[in-house]
Design a protein around this motif. Structure first.
Motif, mmCIF file in Angstrom:
data_model
loop_
_atom_site.group_PDB
_atom_site.id
_atom_site.type_symbol
_atom_site.label_atom_id
_atom_site.label_comp_id
_atom_site.label_asym_id
_atom_site.label_seq_id
_atom_site.Cartn_x
_atom_site.Cartn_y
_atom_site.Cartn_z
ATOM 1 N N GLY A 42 7.529 9.679 -3.150
ATOM 2 C CA GLY A 42 7.893 11.085 -3.015
ATOM 3 C C GLY A 42 7.875 11.561 -1.573
ATOM 4 O O GLY A 42 7.812 10.763 -0.637
ATOM 5 N N VAL A 43 7.938 12.865 -1.405
ATOM 6 C CA VAL A 43 8.021 13.465 -0.077
ATOM 7 C C VAL A 43 6.630 13.547 0.543
ATOM 8 O O VAL A 43 5.714 14.146 -0.021
ATOM 9 C CB VAL A 43 8.653 14.870 -0.145
ATOM 10 C CG1 VAL A 43 8.662 15.506 1.243
ATOM 11 C CG2 VAL A 43 10.065 14.804 -0.693
ATOM 12 N N PHE A 72 2.789 10.279 -4.871
ATOM 13 C CA PHE A 72 1.950 9.282 -5.522
ATOM 14 C C PHE A 72 1.249 8.397 -4.488
ATOM 15 O O PHE A 72 1.886 7.839 -3.597
ATOM 16 C CB PHE A 72 2.798 8.389 -6.440
ATOM 17 C CG PHE A 72 3.317 9.073 -7.663
ATOM 18 C CD1 PHE A 72 2.524 9.183 -8.801
ATOM 19 C CD2 PHE A 72 4.586 9.620 -7.686
ATOM 20 C CE1 PHE A 72 2.990 9.814 -9.936
ATOM 21 C CE2 PHE A 72 5.072 10.251 -8.817
ATOM 22 C CZ PHE A 72 4.268 10.352 -9.947
ATOM 23 N N THR A 73 -0.062 8.243 -4.651
ATOM 24 C CA THR A 73 -0.811 7.273 -3.864
ATOM 25 C C THR A 73 -1.079 6.005 -4.672
ATOM 26 O O THR A 73 -1.338 4.952 -4.094
ATOM 27 C CB THR A 73 -2.140 7.864 -3.384
ATOM 28 O OG1 THR A 73 -2.912 8.290 -4.519
ATOM 29 C CG2 THR A 73 -1.902 9.043 -2.450
ATOM 30 N N PRO A 205 5.245 3.459 6.874
ATOM 31 C CA PRO A 205 3.867 3.084 7.181
ATOM 32 C C PRO A 205 2.953 3.356 5.991
ATOM 33 O O PRO A 205 3.163 4.306 5.229
ATOM 34 C CB PRO A 205 3.510 3.975 8.379
ATOM 35 C CG PRO A 205 4.455 5.133 8.294
ATOM 36 C CD PRO A 205 5.720 4.579 7.689
ATOM 37 N N THR A 206 1.955 2.523 5.794
ATOM 38 C CA THR A 206 1.001 2.707 4.709
ATOM 39 C C THR A 206 0.007 3.795 5.099
ATOM 40 O O THR A 206 -0.685 3.687 6.109
ATOM 41 C CB THR A 206 0.247 1.401 4.429
ATOM 42 O OG1 THR A 206 1.200 0.391 4.107
ATOM 43 C CG2 THR A 206 -0.715 1.569 3.258
ATOM 44 N N VAL A 207 -0.043 4.838 4.290
ATOM 45 C CA VAL A 207 -0.920 5.977 4.577
ATOM 46 C C VAL A 207 -1.667 6.338 3.297
ATOM 47 O O VAL A 207 -1.089 6.903 2.368
ATOM 48 C CB VAL A 207 -0.125 7.200 5.081
ATOM 49 C CG1 VAL A 207 -1.078 8.341 5.436
ATOM 50 C CG2 VAL A 207 0.744 6.834 6.271
ATOM 51 N N ASP A 208 -2.944 5.988 3.238
ATOM 52 C CA ASP A 208 -3.786 6.328 2.079
ATOM 53 C C ASP A 208 -3.144 5.906 0.767
ATOM 54 O O ASP A 208 -3.148 6.649 -0.210
ATOM 55 C CB ASP A 208 -4.065 7.845 2.054
ATOM 56 C CG ASP A 208 -4.834 8.299 3.270
ATOM 57 O OD1 ASP A 208 -5.654 7.527 3.768
ATOM 58 O OD2 ASP A 208 -4.603 9.436 3.723
ATOM 59 N N GLN A 209 -2.576 4.701 0.743
ATOM 60 C CA GLN A 209 -1.916 4.212 -0.454
ATOM 61 C C GLN A 209 -2.349 2.786 -0.752
ATOM 62 O O GLN A 209 -2.557 1.980 0.143
ATOM 63 C CB GLN A 209 -0.388 4.212 -0.278
ATOM 64 C CG GLN A 209 0.246 5.582 -0.195
ATOM 65 C CD GLN A 209 1.714 5.458 0.158
ATOM 66 O OE1 GLN A 209 2.065 5.019 1.246
ATOM 67 N NE2 GLN A 209 2.567 5.834 -0.762
#
Length: 241
Positions: A42-43, A72-73, A205-209
């Protein structure tokens, strides 16, 4: 020079209240516009920054929503939402058309000069808009090489650029070949760039996922893919100086 201005826009689609991010370039006149589709989660700020960067280049840009304001994380929760969408071309088209209507209705938008660019699921939406015959000047899709009703690719009326990682297990060689055959058989002006060594979602980039196997950020190719998208827009949707 006045700075880029942004605002949140809400609109209905897919039975949800979507929450998009609209970025406007400096000035007051009409400008070419870009409908910007997000990855499956998502955004997030990643897409918002992309929209802002496009506005800095002179485009009106709308980062459209897929999930009613949710990001979604958890990839498993994301797939539970996204997988049915990717299997339903009409829903993808409805989501894209609702956002396109918002962008076309923005007073700063030149309604005759709009492109659709998307990443992952957002790229699938951009392609489905083209297959539905939307009036677009360019379509760009990164990691969203979905095929559904290939005969409808004949409705695409603009150049299509696509990018994918060579090691992407989701957009595997068979999927790339199917996409290329669809575009070629339909007589579309198309290009496909394969970024060597890149996995799925290499551009994000991977951010809190949590990250699924086969997914990974590739900073160098992410930057190259962005430059390729900007090049597509410069070719098909130049900004007047």
């Amino acid at each position: 020079m006045p700075a880029v201005t942004t605002r949140t826009v809400e609109y209905p689609a897919d039975g949800l209240t979507m929450v998009g991010h609209l970025a406007l370039p400096a000035g007051s006149g009409r400008r070419p516009a870009v409908l910007l589709g997000p990855e499956g989660p998502g955004v997030s700020d990643v897409q918002r920054r992309r929209a802002d960067a496009l506005a800095e280049l002179g485009y009106v840009s709308l980062a459209f929503d897929l999930h009613g304001g949710h990001w979604f994380t958890d990839p498993h929760e994301m797939l539970a939402r996204v997988s049915p969408l990717l299997g339903d071309q009409d829903r993808l088209r409805d989501i894209g058309q609702a956002a396109l209507d918002v962008l076309r209705g923005e007073p700063r938008t030149d309604p005759e000069r709009i492109a659709a660019v998307g990443y992952g699921t957002g790229g699938a939406v951009a392609l489905e808009l083209g297959r539905a015959g939307a009036d677009l000047r360019a379509i760009g899709t990164v990691n969203g090489l979905v095929t559904g009703r290939p005969d409808e690719a004949r409705n695409i009326r603009c150049p299509v650029w696509a990018g994918v990682g060579s090691e992407d297990p989701i957009m595997a060689p068979e999927q790339r070949d199917a996409f290329a055959a669809e575009m070629q058989d339909a007589g579309v002006d198309w290009r496909l760039v394969v970024y060597g060594g890149a996995l799925h979602a290499f551009h994000h980039p991977t951010v809190d996922q949590e990250v699924l196997p086969g997914v990974g950020h590739h900073p160098l190719h992410a930057e190259r893919a962005w430059r390729d998208v900007v090049g597509l827009l410069a070719e098909c949707l130049p900004v007047s100086t």
